[in-house]
Design an enzyme around this catalytic site. Structure first.
Site, PDB file in Angstrom:
ATOM      1  CG  ASN A   1     -24.638  -7.738 -99.541  1.00  0.00           C
ATOM      2  OD1 ASN A   1     -25.766  -7.563 -99.334  1.00  0.00           O
ATOM      3  ND2 ASN A   1     -24.197  -8.917-100.253  1.00  0.00           N
TER       4      ASN A   1
ATOM      5  N   GLY B   1     -31.565 -11.805 -97.668  1.00  0.00           N
ATOM      6  CA  GLY B   1     -30.958 -11.788 -96.583  1.00  0.00           C
ATOM      7  C   GLY B   1     -30.365 -13.144 -96.417  1.00  0.00           C
ATOM      8  CB  SER B   2     -29.196 -14.657 -93.087  1.00  0.00           C
ATOM      9  OG  SER B   2     -30.414 -14.175 -92.334  1.00  0.00           O
TER      10      SER B   2
ATOM     11  N   GLY C   1     -34.742 -15.664 -93.502  1.00  0.00           N
ATOM     12  CA  GLY C   1     -35.764 -16.109 -94.648  1.00  0.00           C
ATOM     13  C   GLY C   1     -36.845 -17.154 -94.059  1.00  0.00           C
TER      14      GLY C   1
ATOM     15  CD  GLU D   1     -32.669 -15.041-105.223  1.00  0.00           C
ATOM     16  OE1 GLU D   1     -31.725 -15.669-104.756  1.00  0.00           O
ATOM     17  OE2 GLU D   1     -33.453 -15.383-106.117  1.00  0.00           O
TER      18      GLU D   1
ATOM     19  CB  CYS E   1     -25.284 -13.633-101.894  1.00  0.00           C
ATOM     20  SG  CYS E   1     -25.489 -12.775-103.209  1.00  0.00           S
TER      21      CYS E   1
ATOM     22  CD  GLU F   1     -34.648 -10.757-106.088  1.00  0.00           C
ATOM     23  OE1 GLU F   1     -35.287  -9.513-105.890  1.00  0.00           O
ATOM     24  OE2 GLU F   1     -33.586 -10.891-105.349  1.00  0.00           O
TER      25      GLU F   1
HETATM   26  P1  NAP Z   1     -30.338 -10.707 -92.476  1.00  0.00           P
HETATM   27  O1  NAP Z   1     -29.700 -10.260 -91.210  1.00  0.00           O
HETATM   28  O2  NAP Z   1     -31.086 -11.742 -92.637  1.00  0.00           O
HETATM   29  O3  NAP Z   1     -30.952  -9.330 -92.705  1.00  0.00           O
HETATM   30  C1  NAP Z   1     -31.713  -8.962 -93.975  1.00  0.00           C
HETATM   31  C2  NAP Z   1     -32.961  -8.044 -93.763  1.00  0.00           C
HETATM   32  O4  NAP Z   1     -33.802  -8.699 -93.083  1.00  0.00           O
HETATM   33  C3  NAP Z   1     -32.474  -6.917 -93.184  1.00  0.00           C
HETATM   34  O5  NAP Z   1     -33.143  -5.787 -93.529  1.00  0.00           O
HETATM   35  C4  NAP Z   1     -32.940  -7.077 -91.695  1.00  0.00           C
HETATM   36  O6  NAP Z   1     -33.297  -6.073 -90.977  1.00  0.00           O
HETATM   37  C5  NAP Z   1     -34.281  -7.788 -91.910  1.00  0.00           C
HETATM   38  N1  NAP Z   1     -34.851  -8.681 -90.869  1.00  0.00           N
HETATM   39  C6  NAP Z   1     -34.141  -9.174 -89.765  1.00  0.00           C
HETATM   40  N2  NAP Z   1     -35.056  -9.854 -88.899  1.00  0.00           N
HETATM   41  C7  NAP Z   1     -36.292  -9.792 -89.618  1.00  0.00           C
HETATM   42  C8  NAP Z   1     -37.641 -10.181 -89.298  1.00  0.00           C
HETATM   43  N3  NAP Z   1     -37.781 -11.115 -88.211  1.00  0.00           N
HETATM   44  N4  NAP Z   1     -38.451  -9.922 -90.248  1.00  0.00           N
HETATM   45  C9  NAP Z   1     -38.379  -9.206 -91.263  1.00  0.00           C
HETATM   46  N5  NAP Z   1     -37.075  -8.796 -91.609  1.00  0.00           N
HETATM   47  C10 NAP Z   1     -36.187  -9.026 -91.047  1.00  0.00           C
HETATM   48  O7  NAP Z   1     -29.082 -10.525 -93.766  1.00  0.00           O
HETATM   49  P2  NAP Z   1     -27.891  -9.532 -93.656  1.00  0.00           P
HETATM   50  O8  NAP Z   1     -26.896  -9.823 -92.506  1.00  0.00           O
HETATM   51  O9  NAP Z   1     -28.608  -7.979 -93.893  1.00  0.00           O
HETATM   52  O10 NAP Z   1     -27.162  -9.858 -95.262  1.00  0.00           O
HETATM   53  C11 NAP Z   1     -26.386 -10.833 -95.446  1.00  0.00           C
HETATM   54  C12 NAP Z   1     -27.048 -12.018 -95.903  1.00  0.00           C
HETATM   55  O11 NAP Z   1     -27.722 -11.671 -97.246  1.00  0.00           O
HETATM   56  C13 NAP Z   1     -26.124 -13.176 -96.337  1.00  0.00           C
HETATM   57  O12 NAP Z   1     -26.570 -14.221 -95.934  1.00  0.00           O
HETATM   58  C14 NAP Z   1     -25.973 -13.164 -97.659  1.00  0.00           C
HETATM   59  O13 NAP Z   1     -25.781 -14.197 -98.459  1.00  0.00           O
HETATM   60  C15 NAP Z   1     -27.376 -12.727 -98.029  1.00  0.00           C
HETATM   61  N6  NAP Z   1     -27.583 -12.135 -99.417  1.00  0.00           N
HETATM   62  C16 NAP Z   1     -28.043 -12.961-100.380  1.00  0.00           C
HETATM   63  C17 NAP Z   1     -28.081 -12.101-101.770  1.00  0.00           C
HETATM   64  C18 NAP Z   1     -28.720 -13.014-102.745  1.00  0.00           C
HETATM   65  O14 NAP Z   1     -29.350 -12.538-103.764  1.00  0.00           O
HETATM   66  N7  NAP Z   1     -28.856 -14.326-102.855  1.00  0.00           N
HETATM   67  C19 NAP Z   1     -27.781 -10.932-102.095  1.00  0.00           C
HETATM   68  C20 NAP Z   1     -27.070 -10.272-101.042  1.00  0.00           C
HETATM   69  C21 NAP Z   1     -26.897 -10.717 -99.830  1.00  0.00           C
HETATM   70  P3  NAP Z   1     -32.135  -5.605 -89.722  1.00  0.00           P
HETATM   71  O15 NAP Z   1     -30.892  -5.224 -90.545  1.00  0.00           O
HETATM   72  O16 NAP Z   1     -32.603  -4.467 -89.047  1.00  0.00           O
HETATM   73  O17 NAP Z   1     -31.604  -6.757 -88.806  1.00  0.00           O
END
Ligand code: NAP
Length: 485
Positions: A150, A226-227, A231, A250, A284, A462
């Site tokens: 995002n 990420g999610s 995490g 995060e 997020c 961060e």
């Molecule tokens: P996600 O599905 O958790 O993916 C995040 C990253 O993790 C991607 O690069 C993903 O790769 C990778 N990943 C997936 N499975 C993994 C594993 N087993 N081991 C290591 N890495 C793995 O999250 P998203 O859908 O991309 O992003 C949305 C989420 O991010 C939301 O929950 C949002 O709230 C959160 N977010 C938080 C912040 C903050 O600062 N708090 C900022 C922005 C977004 P793939 O793409 O290949 O699956």
């Protein structure tokens, strides 16, 4: 024309076969980029390259690192329109937001270029006679950086910027949805003079190679955004590895925006529109729970729905579009599932609640407002990550604060009020890493800490000067030097 991407390992594209097609969410007929799907061998090669580059890079001069970050920032600023358009085509963010994000990434790199020149450390006497003590910071080592789709320029900038500034090497695994932005980001840093192996890019699905990255003995730390679910997997892998990794995460949010009876109505409505619906709600820090007291509830809902009806949903590259598409078909399906759950559990749709058709096939969804949402409903508890907000009624300020804090998340929290007493009380008692008064929950500065509490975050903050807590390691040195004479 679509871009053909590759991993970048030891300073060069690897030439791996690009088999994953990235579609433009505003027009799924367009393939924006073709990217390879990393195998474990690619991840191992990237870790090896970073490990080999670390001894030299960790001892490199401050000015070398400073100049590289500054040159990269300058290229990003100069190519802001082109890179902003790429971001819009790949992720679906409207082009003004795309350009703004590229600018923010450049500013972040500049910030860390300056921050690393600040003299740090402490020196003083020991409690033992003739002994002195120095406390200094050193690079942590090779860091795994895992990012979501995002914010495909600014999140890599606020992780990789401080990592490089502090003398670390990086293995970067961006989201598989946004490989082209990641590829540009890495190429810009390499052109700016980064030596081979210092920053390596591994494209493809996290599920396939994430475990290798998080468990490898050459990795000293993992910075993840990420999610919550991903995490938890990453935290388990880092904890079970040897040596255990330093970890920074995060994650999600379910951010409350409180509107009290004495709020400036226009300002509160603008805050809700921007916090809940801009960036198509895929932030997020999105304001997804609008907690409103009875004296203003009716006017607030009427003014908000009127404002929402005027929002233009459309192709991200059209300058008058205000709400772009959702980033992928999966994201659209998730949002539709949550809206259905809201309806099934008894909340009322006051605006939106349906797909929008545009001349090009895209993942368009109308900004959606639920009213009469109860705090225990799914839409009030779970992160939706789309242009959907729900209005929850609170009896008074104390009840609103209680509702705001009744969540497993704790990223950002906002209040709209003219009462200094309530504003100050809220700043002290909101269970969130970031608190906003008369501002939406989203929109943060890059020179101060960013992060949350509870399930939203884990580990050091961060951004800002606090970033060094994660990207450097403290050394305490004692010297025995008897006084002469
Ligand atoms: P996600 O599905 O958790 O993916 C995040 C990253 O993790 C991607 O690069 C993903 O790769 C990778 N990943 C997936 N499975 C993994 C594993 N087993 N081991 C290591 N890495 C793995 O999250 P998203 O859908 O991309 O992003 C949305 C989420 O991010 C939301 O929950 C949002 O709230 C959160 N977010 C938080 C912040 C903050 O600062 N708090 C900022 C922005 C977004 P793939 O793409 O290949 O699956």
């Amino acid at each position: 024309m679509s871009l053909a991407l590759s991993h970048i390992i030891d300073g060069a594209p690897t030439g791996a076969a690009a088999t994953i097609a990235g579609l433009n969410p505003s027009d799924t007929n367009e393939i924006v980029a073709m990217a390879p799907h990393a195998a474990v061998a690619d991840m191992l090669a990237a870790i090896e390259a970073a490990h080999a580059a670390f001894p030299s890079w960790s001892r490199s001069g401050l000015i070398e690192r400073h100049d590289i970050l500054r040159r990269a920032a300058a290229e990003m600023m100069e190519r802001r329109s082109e890179l902003g358009a790429l971001l819009s085509r790949e992720e679906g963010k409207i082009v003004a937001e795309g350009e703004g994000e590229v600018l923010r990434a450049a500013q972040t790199l500049e910030f860390f270029a300056g921050d690393m020149l600040r003299l740090g450390g402490e020196a003083g006497p020991s409690v033992r006679p003739n002994v002195s003590v120095q406390v200094t910071r050193e690079p942590l080592g090779v860091i795994g950086v895992i990012t979501p789709w995002n914010f495909p320029f600014s999140i890599p900038a606020w992780k990789i910027g401080p990592a490089l500034a502090w003398g670390n090497c990086v293995v970067f695994k961006p989201a598989s949805n946004t490989p082209a932005c990641a590829y540009e980001f890495v190429q810009i840093l390499l052109r700016a003079g980064l030596p081979p192996g210092v920053l390596n890019l591994v494209l493809g699905r996290g599920g396939a190679v994430g475990d290798t990255l998080c468990r490898h003995e050459a990795i000293a730390g993992v910075s993840f955004t990420g999610s919550v679910e991903t995490g938890a997997r990453i935290a388990a892998a880092c904890a079970q590895s040897s040596p255990q990794k330093r970890l920074q995460m995060e994650m999600g949010g379910k951010n409350p925006l409180i509107v009290l009876d004495d709020a400036d109505l226009d300002r509160a409505v603008e805050g809700a529109v921007s916090g809940s619906f801009y960036s198509t709600g895929q932030r997020c820090t999105a304001s997804s729970r609008l907690i409103v007291t009875p004296g203003i509830r009716k006017q607030f809902i009427a003014a908000l729905t009127e404002r929402m009806a005027a929002l233009k949903v459309g192709h991200a590259l059209e300058r008058d579009t205000q709400i772009g598409p959702l980033a992928s078909a999966e994201q659209l399906a998730l949002v539709e599932g949550y809206v259905q759950a809201g309806r099934d559990e008894g909340a009322k749709v006051a605006a939106g609640g349906e797909r929008v058709l545009r001349p090009t096939p895209g993942h368009y969804y109308a900004p959606t407002l639920f009213v009469d949402a109860a705090p225990e409903m799914t839409i009030s508890r779970e992160e939706i990550f789309g242009p959907v907000a729900c209005v929850i009624e609170a009896c008074d300020y104390e009840h609103a604060l209680h509702l705001a804090n009744t969540t497993s998340f704790g990223l950002s929290s906002a209040i709209y009020t003219r009462s200094l007493a309530h504003a100050e009380h809220f700043k002290r008692n909101a269970e969130a890493g970031m608190v906003m008064v008369n501002l939406p929950t989203s929109g943060a500065d890059y020179h101060v800490p960013f992060g949350g509490r509870k399930a939203s975050s884990f580990g050091p903050r961060e951004q800002g000067a606090t970033a060094r807590e994660f990207y450097s390691i403290v050394k305490t040195a004692y010297t025995h030097a008897p006084l002469v004479g």
